[in-house]
Design an enzyme around this catalytic site. Structure first.
Site, PDB file in Angstrom:
ATOM      1  N   GLY A   1       0.798  -1.228   0.000  1.00  0.00           N
ATOM      2  CA  GLY A   1       0.000   0.000   0.000  1.00  0.00           C
ATOM      3  C   GLY A   1       0.825   1.269   0.000  1.00  0.00           C
TER       4      GLY A   1
ATOM      5  N   LEU B   1      -3.557  -0.723   9.350  1.00  0.00           N
ATOM      6  CA  LEU B   1      -4.008   0.623   9.715  1.00  0.00           C
ATOM      7  C   LEU B   1      -5.523   0.663   9.765  1.00  0.00           C
ATOM      8  CD1 LEU B   1      -2.008   3.065  10.017  1.00  0.00           C
ATOM      9  CD2 LEU B   1      -1.062   1.186   8.710  1.00  0.00           C
TER      10      LEU B   1
ATOM     11  N   TYR C   1      -9.222   2.828  11.546  1.00  0.00           N
ATOM     12  CA  TYR C   1      -9.754   4.167  11.822  1.00  0.00           C
ATOM     13  C   TYR C   1     -10.917   4.055  12.794  1.00  0.00           C
ATOM     14  CZ  TYR C   1     -11.561   8.851  10.923  1.00  0.00           C
ATOM     15  OH  TYR C   1     -12.012  10.145  11.059  1.00  0.00           O
TER      16      TYR C   1
ATOM     17  N   TYR D   1     -17.956   8.691   6.533  1.00  0.00           N
ATOM     18  CA  TYR D   1     -17.038   7.579   6.250  1.00  0.00           C
ATOM     19  C   TYR D   1     -17.905   6.390   5.861  1.00  0.00           C
ATOM     20  CZ  TYR D   1     -12.691   4.869   6.890  1.00  0.00           C
ATOM     21  OH  TYR D   1     -11.561   4.090   6.718  1.00  0.00           O
TER      22      TYR D   1
HETATM   23  P1  NAI Z   1      -2.721   6.039   0.756  1.00  0.00           P
HETATM   24  O1  NAI Z   1      -3.435   6.509  -0.447  1.00  0.00           O
HETATM   25  O2  NAI Z   1      -1.317   6.465   0.961  1.00  0.00           O
HETATM   26  O3  NAI Z   1      -2.733   4.447   0.878  1.00  0.00           O
HETATM   27  C1  NAI Z   1      -3.724   3.614   0.385  1.00  0.00           C
HETATM   28  C2  NAI Z   1      -3.050   2.705  -0.624  1.00  0.00           C
HETATM   29  O4  NAI Z   1      -3.870   1.597  -0.934  1.00  0.00           O
HETATM   30  C3  NAI Z   1      -2.746   3.402  -1.947  1.00  0.00           C
HETATM   31  O5  NAI Z   1      -1.344   3.313  -2.201  1.00  0.00           O
HETATM   32  C4  NAI Z   1      -3.526   2.585  -2.958  1.00  0.00           C
HETATM   33  O6  NAI Z   1      -2.861   2.512  -4.196  1.00  0.00           O
HETATM   34  C5  NAI Z   1      -3.577   1.246  -2.256  1.00  0.00           C
HETATM   35  N1  NAI Z   1      -4.609   0.319  -2.736  1.00  0.00           N
HETATM   36  C6  NAI Z   1      -5.937   0.544  -2.922  1.00  0.00           C
HETATM   37  N2  NAI Z   1      -6.537  -0.572  -3.364  1.00  0.00           N
HETATM   38  C7  NAI Z   1      -5.576  -1.533  -3.450  1.00  0.00           C
HETATM   39  C8  NAI Z   1      -5.576  -2.902  -3.856  1.00  0.00           C
HETATM   40  N3  NAI Z   1      -6.687  -3.514  -4.276  1.00  0.00           N
HETATM   41  N4  NAI Z   1      -4.409  -3.584  -3.835  1.00  0.00           N
HETATM   42  C9  NAI Z   1      -3.272  -2.981  -3.425  1.00  0.00           C
HETATM   43  N5  NAI Z   1      -3.209  -1.691  -3.029  1.00  0.00           N
HETATM   44  C10 NAI Z   1      -4.358  -0.974  -3.049  1.00  0.00           C
HETATM   45  O7  NAI Z   1      -3.648   6.504   1.983  1.00  0.00           O
HETATM   46  P2  NAI Z   1      -3.556   6.296   3.561  1.00  0.00           P
HETATM   47  O8  NAI Z   1      -4.620   7.186   4.097  1.00  0.00           O
HETATM   48  O9  NAI Z   1      -2.188   6.442   4.060  1.00  0.00           O
HETATM   49  O10 NAI Z   1      -4.053   4.806   3.770  1.00  0.00           O
HETATM   50  C11 NAI Z   1      -3.290   3.774   4.361  1.00  0.00           C
HETATM   51  C12 NAI Z   1      -4.117   3.086   5.444  1.00  0.00           C
HETATM   52  O11 NAI Z   1      -4.318   4.007   6.513  1.00  0.00           O
HETATM   53  C13 NAI Z   1      -5.495   2.649   4.985  1.00  0.00           C
HETATM   54  O12 NAI Z   1      -5.811   1.402   5.560  1.00  0.00           O
HETATM   55  C14 NAI Z   1      -6.386   3.722   5.573  1.00  0.00           C
HETATM   56  O13 NAI Z   1      -7.718   3.301   5.751  1.00  0.00           O
HETATM   57  C15 NAI Z   1      -5.671   3.947   6.879  1.00  0.00           C
HETATM   58  N6  NAI Z   1      -6.050   5.157   7.618  1.00  0.00           N
HETATM   59  C16 NAI Z   1      -5.966   6.391   7.024  1.00  0.00           C
HETATM   60  C17 NAI Z   1      -6.343   7.535   7.711  1.00  0.00           C
HETATM   61  C18 NAI Z   1      -6.253   8.884   7.072  1.00  0.00           C
HETATM   62  O14 NAI Z   1      -6.817   9.845   7.597  1.00  0.00           O
HETATM   63  N7  NAI Z   1      -5.535   9.033   5.974  1.00  0.00           N
HETATM   64  C19 NAI Z   1      -6.848   7.467   9.102  1.00  0.00           C
HETATM   65  C20 NAI Z   1      -6.851   6.130   9.660  1.00  0.00           C
HETATM   66  C21 NAI Z   1      -6.485   5.030   8.923  1.00  0.00           C
END
Ligand code: NAI
Length: 286
Positions: free
Chosen positions: A9, A170, A172, A182
């Protein structure tokens, strides 16, 4: 030798996955990443062209090295699961071996084993819709990409995770408290992910002494979060109402992840750890 980490990710330098990679690299780990197939080209090109060089800088002045980038689509366990239209899709046909099983095999062939598995991915096609308006298909897609993807990664990587290894995902707070907006079943997906953190901690703890924890992170303006639509409001709300009135840095989540996968946390498993400036502890917004 240092530890080896696979971080699923990472597709730019804004999200939690990138920050976790950096914290692990700073602690001496070797970094492998799994990048969503449709985002692979732009990520690899940007990496090569030096677009991320400033954000690759580690506290000792060196640049984080990503030893290998694996294309990954975590909604497919093996090639038999991939529909024809996806196989034929240009963005997918350009790379190969991106189902979970194949990625685990490739990592095994390339490196033999890993010590740390990080799941930092989520996707909910109907995230902007209220739960009541969410279709069955959208709900199941959110669970598939955001919850089952962790089970699948753990299942396929477990044979090559060294005993004593650790995993992080990760989550939420929308899993346990009402966060209007959400939607699309993403709140349900996070609830499943947290419950699975406990059950999987038991299963892989008994099987292989591997630890399973999750970080419940506060809001960050990542690419995924911007797709939800109200992330700026969440960041302002947190700033105004959390016990610690400061910006939440991705680096702070990265550091907690580095702690949780390290021997310093050798008795911590099945836990959901808040890294949110304490916002979760408030009962009345002030
Ligand atoms: P991000 O956009 O950096 O990371 C999400 C990643 O998931 C992206 O790189 C995307 O390409 C990848 N992705 C989506 N579908 C996929 C699939 N089928 N196979 C492989 N990769 C896939 O965004 P973020 O926010 O850093 O997200 C990372 C984690 O953190 C997630 O689980 C998110 O729910 C969690 N999170 C984020 C918060 C926020 O406010 N940004 C708060 C709490 C948790």
């Amino acid at each position: 030798r240092g530890k080896r980490a696979f971080i699923a990710g990472v597709a730019d330098d804004n999200g939690y996955g990138w920050a976790i990679a950096k914290a692990l690299a700073a602690a001496g780990a070797q970094i492998l990443v799994g990048t969503w197939v449709p985002a692979l080209n732009i990520f690899e090109t940007s990496l090569k062209r030096g677009k991320f060089d400033e954000s690759r800088r580690l506290p000792d002045g060196s640049l984080m090295e990503i030893v290998k980038v694996y294309p990954l689509d975590a909604v497919y366990d093996s090639i038999e699961d991939v529909p024809e239209d996806v196989k034929a899709n240009k963005r997918y046909s350009g790379s190969s071996n991106w189902t979970v099983q194949e990625v685990a095999e490739s990592v095994k062939n390339d490196f033999g084993s890993i010590d740390i598995l990080v799941h930092s991915l989520a996707n909910g096609p109907e995230v902007t819709k209220p739960l009541l308006e969410t279709s069955r298909k959208g709900y199941l897609a959110a669970l598939s990409a955001s919850s089952y993807s962790f089970i699948s990664l753990l299942k396929h990587f477990l044979p090559i995770i060294n005993s004593g290894g650790a995993t992080i995902s990760l989550t939420y707070i929308a899993s346990e408290r009402i966060i209007p907006g959400y939607g699309g079943g993403m709140s349900s997906a996070k609830a499943a992910l947290e419950s699975d953190t406990r059950v999987l901690a038991f299963e892989v703890g008994r099987k292989k002494q591997v630890r399973v924890n999750a970080i419940s992170a506060g809001p960050l303006g990542s690419r995924a979060a911007k797709a939800i639509g109200f992330i700026e409001k969440m960041i302002e709300y947190s700033y105004a109402n959390a016990p610690l009135q400061k910006e939440l840095l991705a680096e702070e989540v990265g550091n907690t992840a580095a702690f949780l996968v390290s021997p310093l946390a050798s008795a911590v498993t099945g836990s959901v750890v808040y890294v949110d400036n304490g916002l979760n502890a408030m009962g009345l917004a002030m």
